[in-house]
Design a protein around this motif. Sequence first.
Motif, PDB file in Angstrom:
ATOM      1  N   UNK A 159      24.020  40.643  80.303  1.00  0.00           N
ATOM      2  CA  UNK A 159      23.058  39.904  80.112  1.00  0.00           C
ATOM      3  C   UNK A 159      21.716  40.781  79.995  1.00  0.00           C
ATOM      4  N   UNK A 160      22.060  41.864  79.381  1.00  0.00           N
ATOM      5  CA  UNK A 160      20.966  42.797  78.931  1.00  0.00           C
ATOM      6  C   UNK A 160      20.021  43.191  80.136  1.00  0.00           C
ATOM      7  N   UNK A 161      20.824  43.414  81.425  1.00  0.00           N
ATOM      8  CA  UNK A 161      20.290  43.689  82.587  1.00  0.00           C
ATOM      9  C   UNK A 161      21.026  44.709  83.270  1.00  0.00           C
ATOM     10  N   UNK A 162      20.313  45.596  83.876  1.00  0.00           N
ATOM     11  CA  UNK A 162      21.022  46.533  84.685  1.00  0.00           C
ATOM     12  C   UNK A 162      21.907  46.128  85.903  1.00  0.00           C
ATOM     13  N   UNK A 163      23.006  46.522  86.149  1.00  0.00           N
ATOM     14  CA  UNK A 163      24.066  46.100  87.136  1.00  0.00           C
ATOM     15  C   UNK A 163      24.471  47.229  88.142  1.00  0.00           C
ATOM     16  N   UNK A 164      24.689  47.075  89.211  1.00  0.00           N
ATOM     17  CA  UNK A 164      25.126  47.917  90.243  1.00  0.00           C
ATOM     18  C   UNK A 164      26.315  48.620  89.764  1.00  0.00           C
ATOM     19  N   UNK A 165      27.168  47.835  89.005  1.00  0.00           N
ATOM     20  CA  UNK A 165      28.464  48.679  88.498  1.00  0.00           C
ATOM     21  C   UNK A 165      27.901  49.824  87.547  1.00  0.00           C
ATOM     22  N   UNK A 166      26.852  49.380  86.603  1.00  0.00           N
ATOM     23  CA  UNK A 166      26.574  50.337  85.622  1.00  0.00           C
ATOM     24  C   UNK A 166      25.945  51.506  86.140  1.00  0.00           C
ATOM     25  N   UNK A 167      25.088  51.372  87.246  1.00  0.00           N
ATOM     26  CA  UNK A 167      24.442  52.271  87.939  1.00  0.00           C
ATOM     27  C   UNK A 167      25.255  53.299  88.837  1.00  0.00           C
ATOM     28  N   UNK A 168      26.399  52.587  89.262  1.00  0.00           N
ATOM     29  CA  UNK A 168      27.483  53.335  89.909  1.00  0.00           C
ATOM     30  C   UNK A 168      28.014  54.286  89.038  1.00  0.00           C
ATOM     31  N   UNK A 169      28.173  54.040  87.649  1.00  0.00           N
ATOM     32  CA  UNK A 169      29.071  55.054  86.819  1.00  0.00           C
ATOM     33  C   UNK A 169      28.223  56.214  86.290  1.00  0.00           C
ATOM     34  N   UNK A 170      26.810  56.300  86.821  1.00  0.00           N
ATOM     35  CA  UNK A 170      26.002  57.534  86.404  1.00  0.00           C
ATOM     36  C   UNK A 170      26.235  58.781  87.446  1.00  0.00           C
ATOM     37  N   UNK A 171      26.564  59.835  86.759  1.00  0.00           N
ATOM     38  CA  UNK A 171      27.027  60.976  87.524  1.00  0.00           C
ATOM     39  C   UNK A 171      26.599  62.165  86.969  1.00  0.00           C
ATOM     40  N   UNK A 172      25.780  62.810  87.769  1.00  0.00           N
ATOM     41  CA  UNK A 172      25.358  62.671  88.948  1.00  0.00           C
ATOM     42  C   UNK A 172      24.289  61.296  89.237  1.00  0.00           C
ATOM     43  N   UNK A 173      24.158  60.916  90.374  1.00  0.00           N
ATOM     44  CA  UNK A 173      23.149  59.855  90.549  1.00  0.00           C
ATOM     45  C   UNK A 173      21.719  59.976  90.130  1.00  0.00           C
ATOM     46  N   UNK A 174      21.023  59.283  89.444  1.00  0.00           N
ATOM     47  CA  UNK A 174      19.617  59.491  89.164  1.00  0.00           C
ATOM     48  C   UNK A 174      18.726  59.692  90.482  1.00  0.00           C
ATOM     49  N   UNK A 175      17.666  60.178  90.330  1.00  0.00           N
ATOM     50  CA  UNK A 175      16.829  60.199  91.451  1.00  0.00           C
ATOM     51  C   UNK A 175      15.942  58.867  91.680  1.00  0.00           C
ATOM     52  N   UNK A 176      15.819  58.178  90.594  1.00  0.00           N
ATOM     53  CA  UNK A 176      15.133  56.774  90.647  1.00  0.00           C
ATOM     54  C   UNK A 176      15.708  55.876  89.463  1.00  0.00           C
ATOM     55  N   UNK A 177      15.098  54.672  89.873  1.00  0.00           N
ATOM     56  CA  UNK A 177      15.426  53.537  89.175  1.00  0.00           C
ATOM     57  C   UNK A 177      14.294  52.619  88.901  1.00  0.00           C
TER      58      UNK A 177
END
Length: 378
Positions: free
Chosen positions: A140-158
Amino acid sequence: MIAAIDPFHAIAISREAHALEEQGRSILHMEFGQPSTGAPADAIAVAHRVLDTEPMGYWESTALKQRIARHYADRHGVAVDAEQVLLTCGASPGLVLALTSLFAPGARVATARPGYVAYRNTLKALYLDPVEIACGPAERFQISADALARIDPAPDGLILASPANPTGTIIPPAELARIAALCQERGIRIISDEIYHGLSFGEPAHSMLEYAADAVIVNSFSKYYSMAGWRLGWIVVPPQLIETARARMGNLFLTPPVLAQRAGLAAFDCTDELEGHVASYRRNRQLLLDALPALGLAQIAPPDGAFYIYADISHLTNDSLDFCQRLLRETGVATAPGIDFDPVDGHRFIRFSFAVSTDRVEDAIARMVPWFQAQPRR
């Protein structure tokens, strides 16, 4: 080194649109997300009194900060101390203030793609590293927790926005809670752009403060309060960030205009007038949704809020900037090319703003239907 900043193509479209107007052309401005209505009548009346009676100067309204804090208690059920509220010259300086208060150069900050063009470019200008998360129809053209979890290493911010620009999509409360929990777990600092709060056409948008007390909130009087030209906004910071943010605010921006602060306080109590604007946007939204089949636009982002429709035009073009330029020159309807919001896939999208009067939306549809129908299919 000087940071390389991409152009904001909708500004170029708007410049050409105004030049055509000066030549006598009839132009319908749907390129910017700015209400065509003015500030509420009571706010304007207060501004007139202030002009006549106050010298103004560098000043920060305690009453306005307290009213904003009360807004979060009334609307979202969260306790915000007035000292956590910093008044800004609109949301754009608010974003700069939030980013410089939270991150050092080189920090990685995630954003949705498509997303507001200034997220990516402000991050670049501050020597921060944008980490764009592709968000398409499946999300739905939006950030999800699952997509954020796949970023490795974790970003510093969102940076997240709900409702979002350019899509108008809203993140459901359960997903906001999941995102907040994930950010807490992975040490990701949240900036929530809530500039379109108040502009929703179903369930109201929730503030990230309901789920993450240490989130930094960016908001403004430009959209719901119809005061874009008054350059007034605010950020809400957690208590431990107050002094850091105040130091940056004082040095970079001083204070927002006194006139706007006085008017903004009055605008909070103009609910009937402001909700009348939302009713107009709802009508405009429905008019465009009803017209989409005649325009041949079958794939759009769900416009849950804000005042945008983000539509796939890949069956007509692979160059959204050229498409918008031709649409403007041949019909007088100014729109925004998707490449502003998505440098990868935006060449096949266009954004309509329906923050104009209903008669102008009707006029735009009448002009666009035959033009779209005449375009060759790819």
